[in-house]
Design an enzyme around this catalytic site. Structure first.
Site, PDB file in Angstrom:
ATOM      1  N   PHE A 126     -18.048   2.267 -45.475  1.00  0.00           N
ATOM      2  CA  PHE A 126     -16.660   2.217 -44.981  1.00  0.00           C
ATOM      3  C   PHE A 126     -16.579   2.235 -43.444  1.00  0.00           C
ATOM      4  CE2 PHE A 126     -15.540   7.048 -45.603  1.00  0.00           C
ATOM      5  CZ  PHE A 126     -16.466   7.372 -44.663  1.00  0.00           C
ATOM      6  N   GLU A 127     -15.394   2.104 -42.954  1.00  0.00           N
ATOM      7  CA  GLU A 127     -15.128   1.962 -41.511  1.00  0.00           C
ATOM      8  C   GLU A 127     -15.899   0.795 -40.915  1.00  0.00           C
ATOM      9  OE1 GLU A 127     -14.355   4.973 -38.973  1.00  0.00           O
ATOM     10  OE2 GLU A 127     -14.192   6.583 -40.432  1.00  0.00           O
TER      11      GLU A 127
END
Lengths: 621, 487
Positions: free
Chosen positions: A425-426
């Site tokens: 993620f990110e």
């Protein structure tokens, strides 16, 4: 040198909710001055911007005392009251835990004080992140709320929007969520399907579409939503552009799907969010109409640095638990800790934790400098390094633990599952590597344009200059960028490591120049090359961070600074040889460069969409 | 002994004189080197054949081989007046190494040497062995029975070479031409140890040439049907002919080259093709389409078999394939430009020929092509292009020697039971369901006769390809043919 001076912060304490102390970081208005020259970009040109990274950023003793007063109760809460196993098993954070988090003020850590938040600086935020990450589900919930969910309002919101939303968000009365991902759109903004159309009376936007994998999607009452709107260009043509909106659940037409069943971070709430004719007032446009792309980019870039300290916090805890096991478990009348292969794993974990901690706090310190510096490359490097180190270290820890690491009765397998998401993620690590390499190359390419042009046109002096440079390089001259020596920034006990860094930086810049000369702007397509450039840069940044931190520790006289020197020297040497290898791989005709073969294999596999080789037991007929 | 040896040579040569008509087609494959031939000639001459006749046999062997290797021009004069009248007419053809290819109905197996008049009767009993099969069942069991009958009935194995040649020809009828066990069974007929060379001269000369040639014929037929010999074959061959023999050489070469050629086709076709035309079409379309996510659609099933006539021209099968990329390309096609249905084109799948049609458009003229531009705000995470003034250096530009001929896009492929416009219009209608834009694009049918060559060659198969449309599409009535496919 001017260590504390970098932190122009008045240490006015404020009471919030319970007896909590908060710090007024000097909140700067957005973009008042041009961003200062970032450290990482200059590495591409073979320069080490010493004043950016030396000495290691510090906070004053007073601030430290105050943050420690605050850290204490939070740590106590996390170790005594949070039952991570239960959260993981039930897939939900209990309400009383959430209430406690809210009352601790953890929902508004970076919200400025005037809006009821704690107004923590980036360094302080990173420090708290270390503790919060003891439970990954809570850490992710909080990060989705404040690192991305409400960050848009802080970064791009108007005064009215801030005054209207931030107080309730900071107190945790409202939870925020960040709605960008769609079924057809991950990092591709052009394929966003959610659409906002201006109503007849021009007072509302009508929002339609669905978003997937929204963390806090089921809890949130304030959403930052990105949708396509029609924007009239300066030349009169109508174009679809992304716009950011602040959407309240009370606007109506918002439904959340059922929570997704995930591998890790099972306590965090992730679900689909559907918008059906949701009427959003025009005042709730975040930033400009059509300016949503920049808003999204800024939010994503600003949230990454904190992963370093969070993972470091988690790893430190893990090292404690694993070391406890290794020193008590006996095999062949010896403790596990007496075996070399086990010892090696602890050295690795300590080293990785040390490096990521150094990188994270160095970056946080840079971000806290006045002038709103652009440290997005550094933040991305911290994210990539810490997430990969986390996965590696947790895996090694499980190796030490043997069978009990695999059992659900122990917390280790949960930590393994939880840490897997960090690489995804990110922005996945692959994408971030592209970002790191391309942003740096863009910077270097612009500055080297004149030189490259002269070389391409066959300017004799430039060519002679380059050739003589190369000859000197190949004769193995010593590179001195001024890190060591009398009054040097790096302590003499790490002189060798500093020389290694200097040498790497020097040859890295040479390679960058060659790469730009070879590929020019088509280097965007050379992802294998870009990956190596990013890897080298991450190593260089890590080396700088540990050298800077260990030097400070020696000078300040911190406890066990000799241990830090050991770790720093180990990391620098390892990274140095890794860099040398990667640099030689970047040479066109080097035997280490297997790109062509790798490309061929993957091409053949993907063409067949299957494993190509015949079974080892097969005959021709 | 000598007499017997000479008879063998003679028999060999008679055999070869006949098989020369087939172009000596085993020799080029075995590729006996000229050097080897010279050695053969030299050793023949020095082995001291007492009779001048013997000498001329040896010469004849040499010369006949020389012919087959294209030495005809040099040697043909020497042959005139030689006792083998069969050879001379072949001399001008010496340059073509393989005449067998010219004869379409000749089997791939070399014919057995044409027996002389007196031997005709000798063949007949073997024929009968194959006719003996009860109730005319022709399968592996009856074939094996026939072979066993031969070995039992003929303890001395008289005429086994003829029998093996006959059996090789019969294999197809019995459907055992791909059965390795049967080939091994045939080789097992040969008496063991008799034909093995016993000294160096035996192995230098073609020892029992007729038998060796027969052994090669068996291997040859295996080769043609792609049957890989196994250990048992090797064992049999060493027992029969010994290690230093031509069948063994052939065996070794098969072992070597089969492994290299077996999988040389990167697009393998299954050995047994489906009989159902729809399944066959499905297979052929998958075979042609490189995109694995393409979808095969059956637009129309053929009338069921139990109706009066299976190939009812009103309801032929229509099977089409289209990939998502092709669909997207068709959706972006400019409706002002017509698209074409072209065909039929032929596609061979093993011994079957099928015909397909394509839906394609002309290449856009360069001035109308849209340059695909990278949108400014596209990637949320990293820049998709660098803002630099310089591109790739020629040192790293590998495109320079690639000559690409651009063709217009192909939007779909179909295979239909009939090649007339009415059938293909149904296909277009079916395509419209998944490609709505197709309704607005004019479709031109450009159908041609399929090539006669393919028709003729596949006419022998049980499934005759449907005749191409009678009416030719001419350029002048294109306007009428242009169909707004709504019609």
């Amino acid at each position: 040198m001017s260590g504390c001076g970098l932190f122009l912060r008045s240490a006015a304490a404020a009471r919030l909710g319970r007896a909590l102390v908060a710090f007024t970081a000097s909140r700067r208005p957005l973009r008042t001055s041009p961003p200062s020259q970032a450290f990482a970009k200059e590495l591409f040109l073979g320069k080490i911007e010493k004043k950016e990274v030396f000495p290691f950023p510090e906070v004053s003793q007073d601030e430290l005392n105050e943050i420690n007063q605050f850290v204490g109760p939070v740590e106590k809460f996390f170790t005594e009251e949070v039952d991570s196993q239960k959260i993981d098993r039930e897939g939900k954070i209990p309400n009383e835990t959430l209430e406690k988090l809210k009352s601790l003020g953890l929902f508004g850590m970076q919200v400025p004080e005037e809006y009821g938040g704690l107004g923590l600086s980036n360094t302080m935020y990173a420090r708290l992140g270390e503790i919060i990450s003891l439970d990954c589900s809570i850490a992710v919930t909080l990060a989705a709320h404040q690192a991305i969910g409400l960050k848009g309002i802080i970064l791009a919101g108007s005064e009215e929007q801030k005054a209207r939303y931030l107080p309730k968000l900071a107190s945790g009365e409202h939870v925020a969520a960040f709605c960008l991902t769609e079924p057809a759109s991950g990092s591709d903004a052009a394929s966003i399907r959610t659409r906002a159309t201006l109503s007849e009376d021009k007072k509302h936007y009508v929002l339609n579409g669905s978003k997937v994998w929204i963390t806090n999607g089921g809890l949130a009452s304030v959403f930052t939503v990105f949708a396509k709107t029609e924007v009239v260009d300066s030349n009169g043509s109508v174009k679809d552009k992304v716009t950011a909106f602040i959407v309240e659940r009370d606007f109506g037409g918002i439904t959340s799907g059922k929570p997704e069943d995930k591998l890790g971070i099972r306590g965090s709430n992730t679900c689909e969010v559907h918008f059906e004719n949701t009427r959003v007032p025009v005042e709730n446009v975040l930033g400009e109409v059509g300016g949503g792309f920049k808003v999204a980019m800024n939010i994503l870039n600003s949230g990454r640095f904190s992963m370093g300290s969070a993972v470091a916090g988690m790893l430190k805890k893990l090292i404690e638990m694993t070391a406890e096991y290794a020193c008590t478990r006996k095999q062949f009348n010896r403790n596990l800790s007496e075996f070399g292969l086990i010892q090696e794993k602890f050295a690795l974990m300590a080293q990785k934790a040390y490096v990521m901690e150094s990188m994270a706090y160095l970056t946080a310190g840079m971000l806290d400098q006045p002038g709103f510096p652009d440290c997005s490359i550094e933040a991305a490097m911290v994210k990539v390094f810490s997430s990969e180190a986390a996965w590696q270290c947790v895996s090694e820890a499980l190796q030490v633990l043997g069978g009990s690491g695999y059992m659900r009765d122990y917390p280790y397998e949960r930590i393994l599952r939880d840490s897997r998401i960090l690489l995804i993620f990110e922005g996945t690590n692959e994408i971030l590597r592209m970002y790191i390499a391309l942003t740096g190359l863009q910077h270097a390419g612009r500055i080297l344009t004149a030189r490259v042009k002269q070389l391409k046109q066959g300017n004799v002096t430039t060519i002679m200059e380059t050739v003589s440079q190369r000859v000197r390089d190949s004769l193995g001259r010593t590179v001195d960028l001024g890190l060591t020596g009398k009054l040097g920034a790096v302590h003499p006990s790490m002189e060798d490591s500093a020389h290694k860094l200097e040498q790497n930086v020097h040859y890295f810049s040479r390679t960058v120049e060659t790469l730009l000369l070879r590929f020019g702007k088509t280097i965007v397509e050379e992802q294998l090359v870009l990956k190596r450039v990013a890897n080298i840069l991450i190593n260089l940044y890590g080396m700088t961070a540990v050298l800077s931190r260990a030097s400070r520790s020696i000078r300040v006289g911190l406890q066990n600074h000799d241990h830090e020197v050991l770790l720093a020297n180990i990391f620098c040497t390892e990274a140095y040889y890794q860099n040398l290898f990667a640099l030689s791989q970047l040479d066109k005709y080097s035997p280490e460069n297997l790109d062509e073969l790798i490309k061929k294999v993957s091409q053949q596999v993907l063409e067949k969409r299957a494993y190509v080789c015949a079974h080892p037991l097969d005959w021709t007929s | 002994m000598r007499l017997l040896r000479l008879r063998e040579v003679k028999a060999f040569f008679q055999g070869h004189a006949a098989s020369h008509q087939l172009g000596w087609n085993w020799i080029p494959r075995l590729s006996l080197s000229p050097k080897g031939l010279k050695i053969l000639a030299a050793s023949l001459s020095c082995c001291g054949c007492p009779t001048g006749k013997g000498m001329s046999w040896a010469q004849a062997i040499l010369l006949a081989r020389g012919l087959s290797r294209g030495w005809g021009g040099i040697c043909s004069t020497a042959l005139t007046g030689a006792p083998f009248s069969q050879v001379t007419p072949q001399a001008p053809r010496g340059l073509h190494c393989s005449t067998a290819a010219h004869n379409p109905d000749s089997p791939l197996v070399p014919r057995p040497p044409e027996p002389q008049r007196g031997l005709v009767k000798a063949l007949a009993p073997h024929e009968e062995l194959f006719r003996q099969a009860p109730d005319g069942v022709r399968d592996k069991a009856s074939f094996v029975q026939a072979v066993q009958n031969f070995t039992q009935y003929n303890v001395h194995k008289r005429g086994h070479v003829d029998f093996i040649y006959l059996a090789l020809r019969k294999m197809r009828e019995y459907g055992v031409e791909r059965d390795l066990a049967i080939y091994n069974l045939l080789l097992d007929i040969f008496p063991k140890e008799v034909f093995r060379p016993r000294n160096i001269f035996h192995s230098i000369f073609l020892h029992y040439p007729r038998q060796q040639e027969c052994g090669i014929a068996v291997l040859e037929q295996m080769e043609n049907h792609g049957v890989m010999p196994n250990k048992e074959t090797e064992f049999l061959l060493t027992q029969i002919f010994g290690r230093k023999s031509y069948p063994m050489l052939k065996f070794v070469r098969m072992k070597l080259w089969f492994t290299r050629f077996k999988n040389i086709n990167p697009f393998p076709v299954p050995r047994d093709l489906p009989q159902d035309p729809v399944d066959l079409a499905r297979l052929a379309l998958r075979h042609m389409e490189p995109d694995l996510s393409a979808r095969v659609t059956v637009y129309q099933m053929p009338l069921s078999k139990d109706s009066t006539d299976a190939t009812d021209p009103t309801e032929p099968h229509i099977v089409g394939i289209q990939s998502p990329d092709q669909q997207a390309a068709l959706a972006h096609h400019d409706p002002a430009r017509p698209i074409f249905v072209e065909g039929p084109f032929s596609l061979w799948l093993r011994d079957k020929c099928v015909y397909y049609h394509i839906l394609r458009a002309d290449l856009l003229p360069p001035e109308e092509r849209e340059v695909e531009e990278i949108p400014e705000e596209w990637n949320l995470y990293y820049p998709m292009q660098l803002d630099l003034a310089y591109g790739r250096s020629s040192w790293d530009d590998y495109e320079f020697n690639i000559d690409e001929v651009e063709e217009g896009p192909v939007f779909a492929i179909c295979m239909a039971g009939a090649h007339d416009q009415a059938t293909l219009a149904k296909w277009i209608q079916g395509l419209q369901e998944t490609n709505p834009t197709l309704a607005r694009i004019p479709v031109v049918f450009r159908l041609s006769a399929s090539s006669g060559e393919l028709l003729a060659s596949s006419s022998g198969l049980e499934e005759t390809p449907l005749t191409p449309p009678e009416g030719r599409e001419e350029e002048e009535n294109n306007q009428q043919r242009q169909q707004q496919s709504q019609s």
